[in-house]
Write a protein that holds these residues in place. Sequence first.
Motif, PDB file in Angstrom:
ATOM      1  N   LEU A 165      -4.400  -7.206  -7.505  1.00 46.64           N
ATOM      2  CA  LEU A 165      -2.986  -6.918  -7.335  1.00 46.64           C
ATOM      3  C   LEU A 165      -2.004  -7.775  -8.102  1.00 46.64           C
ATOM      4  N   ALA A 166      -2.341  -9.221  -7.879  1.00 46.37           N
ATOM      5  CA  ALA A 166      -1.384 -10.327  -8.545  1.00 46.37           C
ATOM      6  C   ALA A 166      -1.502  -9.929  -9.969  1.00 46.37           C
ATOM      7  N   ALA A 197      -2.608  -5.264   4.505  1.00 49.26           N
ATOM      8  CA  ALA A 197      -1.558  -6.387   4.551  1.00 49.26           C
ATOM      9  C   ALA A 197      -1.019  -7.018   3.319  1.00 49.26           C
ATOM     10  N   LEU A 198      -1.832  -6.490   2.315  1.00 48.81           N
ATOM     11  CA  LEU A 198      -1.506  -6.803   0.796  1.00 48.81           C
ATOM     12  C   LEU A 198      -0.309  -6.100   0.345  1.00 48.81           C
ATOM     13  N   MET A 199       0.075  -4.756   1.390  1.00 56.97           N
ATOM     14  CA  MET A 199       1.338  -4.427   0.892  1.00 56.97           C
ATOM     15  C   MET A 199       2.540  -5.219   0.997  1.00 56.97           C
ATOM     16  N   PHE A 200       2.416  -6.218   1.820  1.00 59.99           N
ATOM     17  CA  PHE A 200       3.547  -7.222   1.834  1.00 59.99           C
ATOM     18  C   PHE A 200       3.844  -7.733   0.438  1.00 59.99           C
ATOM     19  N   ALA A 211      -0.452   0.371  -7.763  1.00 66.73           N
ATOM     20  CA  ALA A 211      -0.484  -0.742  -6.881  1.00 66.73           C
ATOM     21  C   ALA A 211      -1.143  -0.478  -5.556  1.00 66.73           C
ATOM     22  N   VAL A 212      -0.623   0.632  -5.068  1.00 66.50           N
ATOM     23  CA  VAL A 212      -1.132   1.114  -3.749  1.00 66.50           C
ATOM     24  C   VAL A 212      -2.368   1.341  -3.783  1.00 66.50           C
ATOM     25  N   ILE A 266      -5.171  -1.486  -3.560  1.00 62.53           N
ATOM     26  CA  ILE A 266      -5.395  -1.888  -2.038  1.00 62.53           C
ATOM     27  C   ILE A 266      -6.066  -0.802  -1.373  1.00 62.53           C
ATOM     28  N   LEU A 267      -6.024   0.501  -1.753  1.00 63.19           N
ATOM     29  CA  LEU A 267      -6.389   1.388  -1.112  1.00 63.19           C
ATOM     30  C   LEU A 267      -7.987   1.628  -1.220  1.00 63.19           C
ATOM     31  N   LEU A 268      -8.335   1.551  -2.408  1.00 59.66           N
ATOM     32  CA  LEU A 268      -9.666   1.873  -3.015  1.00 59.66           C
ATOM     33  C   LEU A 268     -10.779   1.360  -1.975  1.00 59.66           C
ATOM     34  N   PRO A 269     -10.720  -0.124  -1.847  1.00 64.38           N
ATOM     35  CA  PRO A 269     -11.564  -0.826  -1.221  1.00 64.38           C
ATOM     36  C   PRO A 269     -11.625  -0.607   0.366  1.00 64.38           C
ATOM     37  N   ALA A 270     -10.420  -0.190   0.900  1.00 60.45           N
ATOM     38  CA  ALA A 270     -10.382   0.162   2.072  1.00 60.45           C
ATOM     39  C   ALA A 270     -10.837   1.443   2.623  1.00 60.45           C
ATOM     40  N   LEU A 271     -10.927   2.324   1.530  1.00 57.78           N
ATOM     41  CA  LEU A 271     -11.707   3.698   1.710  1.00 57.78           C
ATOM     42  C   LEU A 271     -13.023   3.461   1.636  1.00 57.78           C
TER      43      LEU A 271
END
Length: 427
Positions: free
Chosen positions: A126-127, A171-174, A146-147, A150-155
């Motif tokens: 992400l960075a 939390a990385l949405m921050f 960008a989202v 984050i979303l792929l590993p969560a899914l």
Amino acid sequence: MSGKSILKRLDWLSITIYVALVGIGWINIYSSTFTDTDPSIFNFASLHGKQLFFFGVSIVTIIIILALEANFFERFSSLFYVISMVLLLGLFVFGKTIAGATSWYNLGFFNLQPSEIAKVATALALAKYLSDIQTDIKRKKDQIFAVGIILLPALLIIPQPDPGSALVFFALMFVIFREGLPLYYLVIGLLTILVFITTLMFGTIWIVIFLGLVLALFFLLKKKTFKVPVFPLTIIIAATILFSLSVNFVFNNVFEQRHRDRFGLWLRLEKDPQKLDQIRKTIGYNTYQSEKAIESGGFFGKGFLEGTRTKGDFVPEQHTDYIFSTVGEEWGFIGTATVILLFTILFLRLVYLAERQKNPFARMYGYGVISILFIHYFINIGMVIGVLPTIGIPLPFFSYGGSGLLFFTILLFIFLKLDSNRLKEGN
């Protein structure tokens, strides 16, 4: 680069707090797992012995991280991300099931949890993406990408099922908000959570009544010269009501019974005293016993190895997710306040370090580290003291777990390496 030079540039306040948290955590792991038959604190067959071993592994890993060039992590961040996603996919074929979740690889000498690797890799990826000169977070396509990172590993983690670990990634949405994502996305997210909880507690009818009152008040107080955006307002109200109507369906048909029970206990949804008592003895048992253990510690605590509830195994998994209850019982308010103070100082220090970074990648990764550590800390302690539902994520640097300790260490020390490079470049 000399070893002496890198040591001078390291942030020793962060390192001191890290060592203190790991040390205090290990003492409480020892206390919560100690038996009279333990031959030695260095017995690597015991849980506290294994944690000590992994602390040694973490030290070796720290040395390796500090020896690498700082740009190594930025250069290979995409590769790390791809590898972590492959490891998450591999769990569906080769994964080992523990406590109902297929979240580990059995490597013989220890169990590896790929979600811990994915946290580090996702923060790096992400960075890397956000710091790319071609990325403009104001553009919709860049926001979606960008989202998506984050979303792929969560899914991939949710079906294991491990919703607690999946939640951490959000939390990385921050980080994205810190880099310029419009705040109305955050407002929408918070309102969605509020509508979800309110619907569960009071029903859709109260949502409709509240929206009606707000709408009536808006029309009464608005200036005559002000034109009401009728169409967008209608869409927002309709979407809110439709979402509220879907909440009960999702809650009853998508959530598992254990998740419904945890939410029910947390939000006091269950009114039947017998069912409530049954939930407390099953799903809510850990939290109830944890609260009692902390409460029994009083101000000064019962003393090291003197916790009766800890020694009596009243709190299941006390050495992992519920380790904070051991601190509360044996060290009392003084001990719990000390742990909270150490975490608070660490977070404030990391924010300071992140803000002083001139390299965008280092700054964004720093905020990724803060986000991941903070959500673990916030949810774990909130869960242990009963103000949040039981989710099941460890307290960073503190809870028992080789994968957790190792990858939390990697997560932190990559950032400290990046920060030391800032000083090397004279920024």
